[in-house]
Design a protein around this motif. Structure first.
Motif, short mmCIF file in Angstrom:
data_model
loop_
_atom_site.label_atom_id
_atom_site.label_comp_id
_atom_site.label_asym_id
_atom_site.label_seq_id
_atom_site.Cartn_x
_atom_site.Cartn_y
_atom_site.Cartn_z
N GLU A 18 0.84 -1.19 0.00
CA GLU A 18 0.00 0.00 0.00
C GLU A 18 0.88 1.25 0.00
OE1 GLU A 18 -2.66 -0.13 3.33
OE2 GLU A 18 -3.44 -2.11 2.81
N ILE A 19 0.31 2.37 -0.48
CA ILE A 19 1.05 3.63 -0.55
C ILE A 19 0.15 4.76 -0.04
CG2 ILE A 19 2.15 5.31 -2.08
CD1 ILE A 19 2.68 2.86 -3.97
N PHE A 20 0.75 5.63 0.77
CA PHE A 20 0.02 6.79 1.30
C PHE A 20 0.91 8.02 1.07
CE2 PHE A 20 -0.91 9.71 4.89
CZ PHE A 20 -2.26 9.94 4.63
N ILE A 21 0.36 9.05 0.42
CA ILE A 21 1.12 10.26 0.11
C ILE A 21 0.45 11.46 0.76
CG2 ILE A 21 2.07 11.72 -1.72
CD1 ILE A 21 1.86 9.35 -3.62
N ASP A 22 1.24 12.24 1.49
CA ASP A 22 0.69 13.43 2.13
C ASP A 22 1.82 14.42 2.37
OD1 ASP A 22 -1.10 15.15 3.29
OD2 ASP A 22 -1.16 14.15 5.23
N GLU A 23 1.53 15.69 2.19
CA GLU A 23 2.49 16.77 2.43
C GLU A 23 3.84 16.48 1.75
OE1 GLU A 23 2.45 17.42 6.66
OE2 GLU A 23 0.57 18.54 6.54
N ASN A 24 4.89 16.18 2.54
CA ASN A 24 6.22 15.98 1.94
C ASN A 24 6.74 14.56 2.15
OD1 ASN A 24 6.60 16.24 4.74
ND2 ASN A 24 8.73 16.89 4.45
N TYR A 25 5.83 13.59 2.25
CA TYR A 25 6.32 12.23 2.47
C TYR A 25 5.45 11.19 1.77
CZ TYR A 25 2.61 11.71 6.00
OH TYR A 25 1.40 11.64 6.64
N ILE A 26 6.06 10.02 1.59
CA ILE A 26 5.39 8.86 1.01
C ILE A 26 5.55 7.71 1.99
CG2 ILE A 26 5.39 7.20 -0.90
CD1 ILE A 26 7.17 9.97 -2.02
N SER A 27 4.44 7.18 2.47
CA SER A 27 4.50 6.01 3.34
C SER A 27 4.27 4.76 2.50
CB SER A 27 3.43 6.08 4.44
OG SER A 27 3.81 6.98 5.44
N VAL A 28 5.17 3.82 2.61
CA VAL A 28 5.06 2.56 1.86
C VAL A 28 4.86 1.43 2.85
CG1 VAL A 28 6.21 0.94 0.30
CG2 VAL A 28 6.52 3.42 -0.01
N THR A 29 3.79 0.65 2.64
CA THR A 29 3.55 -0.54 3.44
C THR A 29 3.93 -1.75 2.61
OG1 THR A 29 1.71 0.55 4.57
CG2 THR A 29 1.83 -1.86 4.74
N LYS A 30 4.71 -2.65 3.19
CA LYS A 30 5.24 -3.79 2.43
C LYS A 30 4.58 -5.10 2.83
CE LYS A 30 9.01 -5.01 5.59
NZ LYS A 30 8.44 -6.33 5.96
#
Length: 299
Positions: free
Chosen positions: A157-169
């Motif tokens: 999964e991928i979550f994008i907000d403000e100045n970051y990208i969260s990646v769930t593996k």
């Protein structure tokens, strides 16, 4: 000699030959024969091997699909040596398009989150004002970056907000094996002018937010208070951990608050503790109501 690491894939006919650094600039290539491989002198040379069926070049690796006339155990070391020797002699892997836009230098670094399956990649520039979450590649029409990231087999999964990208593996890889690959890919993608989010394709989401703002005044007083508390006290904290918590509903009868967990918060082992011991207790105290319960609609 250039170090080449040989790695198996889920397809027994395909083997990956990995480099220590990235060999392509935000591009993926697939060559079925020597005529298609005009852009890659290395791929052209590999097609002289009679067992080479397809050559893939992406990120920091070259993947080769073989015909069944040989087993990889018999030839993989020789192929790795040939690739290494080709590069050492100055051979060109991919011909660079000189018309490409100049790089726009950025810094990208990884931050751990409370969710062991999620990592937060912080970028030295603003990416978006609208938080967007993608559960699979079919949802990524608005984000070319997310679309490319989903091509890595371990990205869930991928979550994008403000100045970051969260990646769930997925669990198939440890972060120690893939963090550098992801960080370098994101950095090169952005530096080479790749689109992180197409704002025109997330206008619908923005309009929905406007609708929510307009509907705020129609909510009961407690719901309004809960939203304000979440916005002021909770969201900044969870954003620092690479996630987001969005208000969904409040049931006046059983005093249940429903929230949506996004990014690193989704699937986090500590999310239940955060909801109960953190947010729930905060709402009970600030609203002076011990009957309030907090539940995640997607937990």
């Amino acid at each position: 000699m250039t170090k080449i690491t040989i790695k198996e894939t889920q397809n027994p006919t395909i083997l990956k030959f990995e480099f220590e650094d990235f060999i392509t600039q935000n591009q993926n290539f697939e060559f079925k024969n020597i005529d298609e491989a005009q852009a890659s002198p290395l791929a052209q040379q590999l097609f002289y091997l009679p067992f080479v069926k397809t050559v893939y070049i992406s990120g920091n690796f070259i993947a080769i699909e073989r015909y069944s006339i040989v087993d990889w155990d018999d030839v993989k070391d020789a192929v790795a040596e040939q690739i290494s020797s080709f590069v050492e002699k100055g051979g060109v892997i991919i011909k660079i398009d000189e018309t490409k836009t100049k790089k726009q230098p950025v810094t990208v670094y990884g931050e751990t989150t409370p969710n062991p399956s999620a990592l937060k990649f912080v970028v030295s520039r603003m990416l978006t004002r609208n938080a967007v979450e993608y559960k699979n590649i079919d949802q990524t029409a608005s984000s070319p970056l997310a679309q490319e990231l989903f091509k890595f087999p371990y990205v869930k999964e991928i979550f994008i907000d403000e100045n970051y990208i969260s990646v769930t593996k997925y669990e198939i890889n440890d972060w120690s094996e893939i963090t550098l690959e992801l960080r370098t890919f994101i950095k090169q993608f952005i530096e080479n002018g790749g689109t992180v989010l197409d704002e025109s394709l997330i206008q619908t989401a923005t309009k929905n937010e406007v609708t929510k703002d307009e509907a705020f005044d129609k909510l009961d007083v407690t719901s309004q208070q809960i939203i304000n508390i979440l916005e002021e006290y909770v969201k900044p904290a969870v954003a620092a951990d690479g996630g987001n918590i969005a208000f969904e509903s409040y049931n006046e009868e059983d005093k249940t608050v429903k929230v949506l967990l996004q990014g690193a918060c989704s699937g986090c082992p500590s999310s239940t503790f955060t909801l109960k011991s953190g947010i729930e207790n905060m709402l009970k105290s600030m609203l002076n109501d011990e009957a309030i319960k907090v539940e995640a609609s997607n937990a």
